[in-house]
Design a protein around this motif. Structure first.
Motif, short mmCIF file in Angstrom:
data_model
loop_
_atom_site.label_atom_id
_atom_site.label_comp_id
_atom_site.label_asym_id
_atom_site.label_seq_id
_atom_site.Cartn_x
_atom_site.Cartn_y
_atom_site.Cartn_z
N SER A 45 0.84 -1.19 0.00
CA SER A 45 0.00 0.00 0.00
C SER A 45 0.88 1.24 0.00
O SER A 45 2.10 1.17 0.16
N ARG A 46 0.26 2.39 -0.15
CA ARG A 46 1.03 3.64 -0.16
C ARG A 46 1.72 3.86 1.18
O ARG A 46 2.87 4.32 1.23
N SER A 47 1.04 3.53 2.27
CA SER A 47 1.65 3.73 3.59
C SER A 47 2.89 2.86 3.76
O SER A 47 3.91 3.31 4.30
N LEU A 48 2.82 1.62 3.29
CA LEU A 48 3.99 0.74 3.37
C LEU A 48 5.13 1.29 2.51
O LEU A 48 6.30 1.26 2.92
N THR A 49 4.79 1.80 1.34
CA THR A 49 5.81 2.36 0.45
C THR A 49 6.47 3.58 1.07
O THR A 49 7.69 3.76 0.97
N VAL A 50 5.67 4.42 1.72
CA VAL A 50 6.22 5.63 2.36
C VAL A 50 7.20 5.26 3.46
O VAL A 50 8.30 5.82 3.56
N TRP A 51 6.83 4.30 4.31
CA TRP A 51 7.73 3.86 5.37
C TRP A 51 8.99 3.21 4.79
O TRP A 51 10.09 3.35 5.34
N ASN A 52 8.83 2.52 3.67
CA ASN A 52 9.99 1.92 3.02
C ASN A 52 10.93 3.00 2.49
O ASN A 52 12.17 2.85 2.54
N MET A 53 10.36 4.10 1.99
CA MET A 53 11.19 5.22 1.54
C MET A 53 11.93 5.83 2.72
O MET A 53 13.09 6.27 2.59
N GLY A 54 11.28 5.89 3.87
CA GLY A 54 11.96 6.38 5.07
C GLY A 54 13.12 5.47 5.44
O GLY A 54 14.21 5.95 5.82
N TRP A 55 12.91 4.16 5.31
CA TRP A 55 13.98 3.19 5.58
C TRP A 55 15.13 3.40 4.60
O TRP A 55 16.31 3.40 4.99
N LEU A 56 14.81 3.60 3.33
CA LEU A 56 15.84 3.83 2.32
C LEU A 56 16.61 5.12 2.59
O LEU A 56 17.83 5.19 2.39
N LEU A 57 15.90 6.16 3.06
CA LEU A 57 16.57 7.41 3.38
C LEU A 57 17.64 7.20 4.45
O LEU A 57 18.75 7.73 4.34
N SER A 58 17.31 6.41 5.45
CA SER A 58 18.29 6.14 6.52
C SER A 58 19.50 5.39 5.97
O SER A 58 20.64 5.65 6.38
N VAL A 59 19.27 4.48 5.02
CA VAL A 59 20.37 3.72 4.43
C VAL A 59 21.25 4.64 3.56
O VAL A 59 22.48 4.56 3.60
N VAL A 60 20.62 5.51 2.79
CA VAL A 60 21.36 6.42 1.92
C VAL A 60 22.20 7.41 2.73
O VAL A 60 23.28 7.83 2.31
N VAL A 61 21.71 7.77 3.92
CA VAL A 61 22.41 8.74 4.76
C VAL A 61 23.66 8.15 5.42
O VAL A 61 24.64 8.86 5.67
N LEU B 95 18.82 4.25 13.93
CA LEU B 95 17.57 4.10 14.68
C LEU B 95 16.37 4.45 13.83
O LEU B 95 15.32 3.78 13.90
N ALA B 96 16.50 5.50 13.01
CA ALA B 96 15.39 5.89 12.13
C ALA B 96 15.02 4.75 11.19
O ALA B 96 13.83 4.46 10.96
N GLY B 97 16.03 4.08 10.65
CA GLY B 97 15.76 2.94 9.77
C GLY B 97 15.09 1.80 10.50
O GLY B 97 14.17 1.15 9.97
N MET B 98 15.51 1.54 11.73
CA MET B 98 14.92 0.46 12.52
C MET B 98 13.45 0.76 12.83
O MET B 98 12.60 -0.13 12.80
N VAL B 99 13.16 2.03 13.15
CA VAL B 99 11.77 2.41 13.44
C VAL B 99 10.91 2.28 12.19
O VAL B 99 9.76 1.81 12.27
N CYS B 100 11.45 2.66 11.04
CA CYS B 100 10.69 2.51 9.78
C CYS B 100 10.39 1.05 9.51
O CYS B 100 9.29 0.70 9.07
N ARG B 101 11.37 0.18 9.77
CA ARG B 101 11.15 -1.26 9.55
C ARG B 101 10.08 -1.79 10.50
O ARG B 101 9.23 -2.60 10.11
N LEU B 102 10.11 -1.34 11.74
CA LEU B 102 9.09 -1.75 12.71
C LEU B 102 7.70 -1.32 12.24
O LEU B 102 6.74 -2.08 12.33
N ALA B 103 7.60 -0.09 11.72
CA ALA B 103 6.31 0.40 11.23
C ALA B 103 5.84 -0.43 10.03
O ALA B 103 4.64 -0.73 9.91
N MET B 104 6.75 -0.80 9.14
CA MET B 104 6.38 -1.62 7.98
C MET B 104 5.87 -2.98 8.42
O MET B 104 4.87 -3.49 7.90
N LEU B 105 6.54 -3.59 9.38
CA LEU B 105 6.10 -4.89 9.87
C LEU B 105 4.77 -4.79 10.59
O LEU B 105 3.96 -5.73 10.54
#
Length: 233
Positions: free
Chosen positions: A109-125, A152-162
């Motif tokens: 869904s869009r919400s899952l995609t948005v959280w995944n983008m947040g996870w990607l942002l943490s990885v890119v940073v 931590l931001a990436g971990m929180v995004c992953r928790l939200a996705m799960l």
């Protein structure tokens, strides 16, 4: 009257009862296929983990221009090499955990995609504080806080996705009790990991000399997750 002739409350004819319906949670809000999202995530993560080595590559022409021996590229930049290896291991591990979560996702869904983008942002940073670690030393508190905040931001995004996947089992292949239990286990594992990162962050800020060694708590968290699953099953 046969089931195929039943008219629903919305006034449309009923479809073939044998045809599985895709839950709304998997198609709403501009959802995309899980495979496409995973491919995009893998590509961005691969670029990010590759960027880690570029600052070390730049050291070669600098050493040559200064007429230094080739060994100076290694022996004179041990902090940069250590930070590279640390971040390589960190990104490889969080990518592996992401794949565990998304290996059976069929639609997002869009919400899952948005959280995944947040996870990607943490990885890119992550390559940025990695380079700062090598430039400013391994005990700089700001650099340490920056590094842990990105992690931590990436971990929180992953928790939200799960959490989204746990509450929308139709988005995962094999909508069965075993699949739901697996997603719930991954969510619980991710929660334990977030707690471990929070504790490691606190230790890093309080005791700068242990700044990055506190990441070893993730190994302890992994052991806790293993024991929890073994006890549960």
């Amino acid at each position: 009257m046969g089931a195929s002739g039943v008219v629903g409350e919305n006034g449309t004819g009923g479809g073939d009862p044998a045809e599985p319906s895709v839950p709304a949670s998997g198609r709403d809000e501009g959802g995309v296929s899980g495979e496409r999202l995973v491919l995009f995530t893998d590509a961005v993560t691969a670029i990010s983990i590759t960027l880690l080595i570029l600052p070390l590559v730049d050291l070669v022409p600098e050493a040559a221009a200064a007429h230094k021996p080739a060994s100076e590229v290694i022996t004179g930049h041990l902090t940069q090499i250590w930070s590279f290896l640390l971040s390589f291991a960190v990104i490889a591990n969080i990518w592996r955990e992401h794949h565990r979560a998304f290996s059976t996702v069929r639609t997002a869904s869009r919400s899952l995609t948005v959280w995944n983008m947040g996870w990607l942002l943490s990885v890119v940073v992550i390559p940025l504080p990695t380079e700062m670690m090598g430039a400013f030393g391994g005990h700089d508190r700001f650099v340490g806080a920056f590094y842990y905040a990105a992690l931590l931001a990436g971990m929180v995004c992953r928790l939200a996705m799960l959490n989204i996947l746990k509450n929308n089992p139709g988005m995962v292949e094999g909508d069965s009790e075993g699949t739901r239990r697996r997603t719930a286990d991954l969510y619980a594992d991710s929660f334990i990991t977030v707690l471990a990162v929070v504790v490691a962050f606190a230790i890093a800020l309080a005791v700068p000399v242990l700044q990055y060694y506190s990441l070893l708590l993730l190994v302890v968290a992994g052991r806790v997750r293993f024991m929890r699953r073994r006890t549960a099953h």
